[in-house]
Enzyme design. Structure first.
Site, PDB file in Angstrom:
ATOM      1  N   ASP A  67       0.814  -1.219   0.000  1.00  0.00           N
ATOM      2  CA  ASP A  67       0.000   0.000   0.000  1.00  0.00           C
ATOM      3  C   ASP A  67       0.846   1.268   0.000  1.00  0.00           C
ATOM      4  O   ASP A  67       0.305   2.375  -0.048  1.00  0.00           O
ATOM      5  CB  ASP A  67      -0.979   0.004   1.179  1.00  0.00           C
ATOM      6  CG  ASP A  67      -0.301  -0.115   2.538  1.00  0.00           C
ATOM      7  OD1 ASP A  67       0.631  -0.924   2.661  1.00  0.00           O
ATOM      8  OD2 ASP A  67      -0.721   0.581   3.486  1.00  0.00           O
ATOM      9  N   ASP A 212       4.227   3.994   8.711  1.00  0.00           N
ATOM     10  CA  ASP A 212       3.893   2.844   9.552  1.00  0.00           C
ATOM     11  C   ASP A 212       4.908   2.581  10.662  1.00  0.00           C
ATOM     12  O   ASP A 212       6.085   2.308  10.390  1.00  0.00           O
ATOM     13  CB  ASP A 212       3.763   1.597   8.685  1.00  0.00           C
ATOM     14  CG  ASP A 212       2.627   1.707   7.684  1.00  0.00           C
ATOM     15  OD1 ASP A 212       2.212   2.847   7.396  1.00  0.00           O
ATOM     16  OD2 ASP A 212       2.157   0.670   7.197  1.00  0.00           O
TER      17      ASP A 212
END
Length: 309
Positions: A67, A212
């Protein structure tokens, strides 16, 4: 200097949000655009903006989850169709060069411009050019993940023309030298030191991008006194255990970082698709209770990073 969010969803695209990508537009400063991550369909999002692919000169990849990188091959290919676009540099973890080259080779895609790959192996300075520096540090995710800190050099103070008026300095090279803080000699022999005629220097801007990660000390080093902190907020405050188990952050953890680091503004991104409507509003409320200057970014949101002072 302007931020434009091209994708703000975590994991997979939703009807309202595409996956991760952020454009840092330095058009006035460098006539360039720098991209942070390039999830699937990033180039589709760019079609909805005034961004030109030829202006993108650097792409910073936080980590190699799909992603955040699946949009790269298509974007790089389309950039080839823009004519003489100039070179591009991709900064990212080990494996990003192999991913790009393999995708292009198997699809028999020819790129018309040079691509340089810089593999991130340790923290430190990775860019230093034309008044801008970029620093990186490793975060805490399931695979190697990197955060980025962009630092603009301080700007010289403005030339104090009122103070200079009595010396009747003519327009031209002498004024230019004084603006640069240099010493000049006038026709009558008067020597002026430019530093005596400059106002206070303007602090350069700092933008920190954290994708992240779980909470980890390196984030605060990257975010210290940043004008803008862009921070992942996959979950709301009630899902702290889930965030830790999946190596992600909550909105309140991002807000705690923003508060502790004295940042100017916090933009939450990489939000789970579950947070829509009242749930999204609740997430913002939770973060603002800790750090009031918080915005939950939406796709195609644009924010100017103001000069200090």
């Amino acid at each position: 200097m302007e931020l434009e969010f091209l994708g703000t969803c975590s994991g997979q695209p939703s009807k309202l949000r595409n996956v991760s990508s952020l454009a840092l537009k330095l058009l006035d400063e460098l006539n360039e655009i720098w991209l942070f991550d390039c999830g699937e369909a990033t180039q589709h999002q760019i079609l909805r903006t005034n961004i030109r692919l030829r202006k993108i000169t650097k792409i910073f990849i936080s980590h190699n989850h799909g992603d955040h990188i699946f949009g790269l091959p298509g974007l790089l290919s389309t950039r080839s169709f823009q004519g003489d676009v100039g070179p591009l540099t991709i900064y990212g973890p080990a494996g990003i060069e192999q991913f790009v080259k393999t995708s292009l080779r198997i699809s028999k895609t020819k790129i018309s411009y040079p691509i340089k790959f810089v593999t991130l192996e340790e923290g430190g300075k990775i860019v230093s050019e034309r008044g801008f520096e970029v620093y990186t540090e490793k975060l805490d995710h399931r695979i190697d993940s990197w955060g980025f800190r962009m630092v603009e050099a301080d700007k010289a103070g403005e030339l104090l023309m009122d103070k200079l008026a009595e010396f009747k300095v003519p327009n031209g090279p002498l004024l230019g030298k004084l603006k640069r803080g240099e010493q000049v000699e006038l026709a009558d022999g008067t020597v002026l030191n430019g530093k005596d005629f400059l106002g206070p220097a303007k602090k350069g801007r700092v933008v920190t991008v954290i994708y992240d990660t779980r909470s980890t000390p390196s984030i605060r080093r990257l975010a210290d006194h940043a004008d803008v902190l862009v921070h992942e907020a996959t979950f709301d405050a009630s899902e702290g255990k889930l965030a830790r188990d999946y190596y992600h952050s909550t909105c309140t953890q991002a807000a705690e970082t923003a508060s502790a680091c004295h940042v100017g503004h916090l933009y939450l991104t990489h939000v789970s698709a579950r947070y829509v409507g009242s749930l999204a509003s609740q997430m913002v409320k939770q973060a603002r209770e800790i750090f009031p200057a918080t915005t939950l970014a939406k796709d195609l949101d644009k924010f100017v990073v103001p000069m200090k002072g």
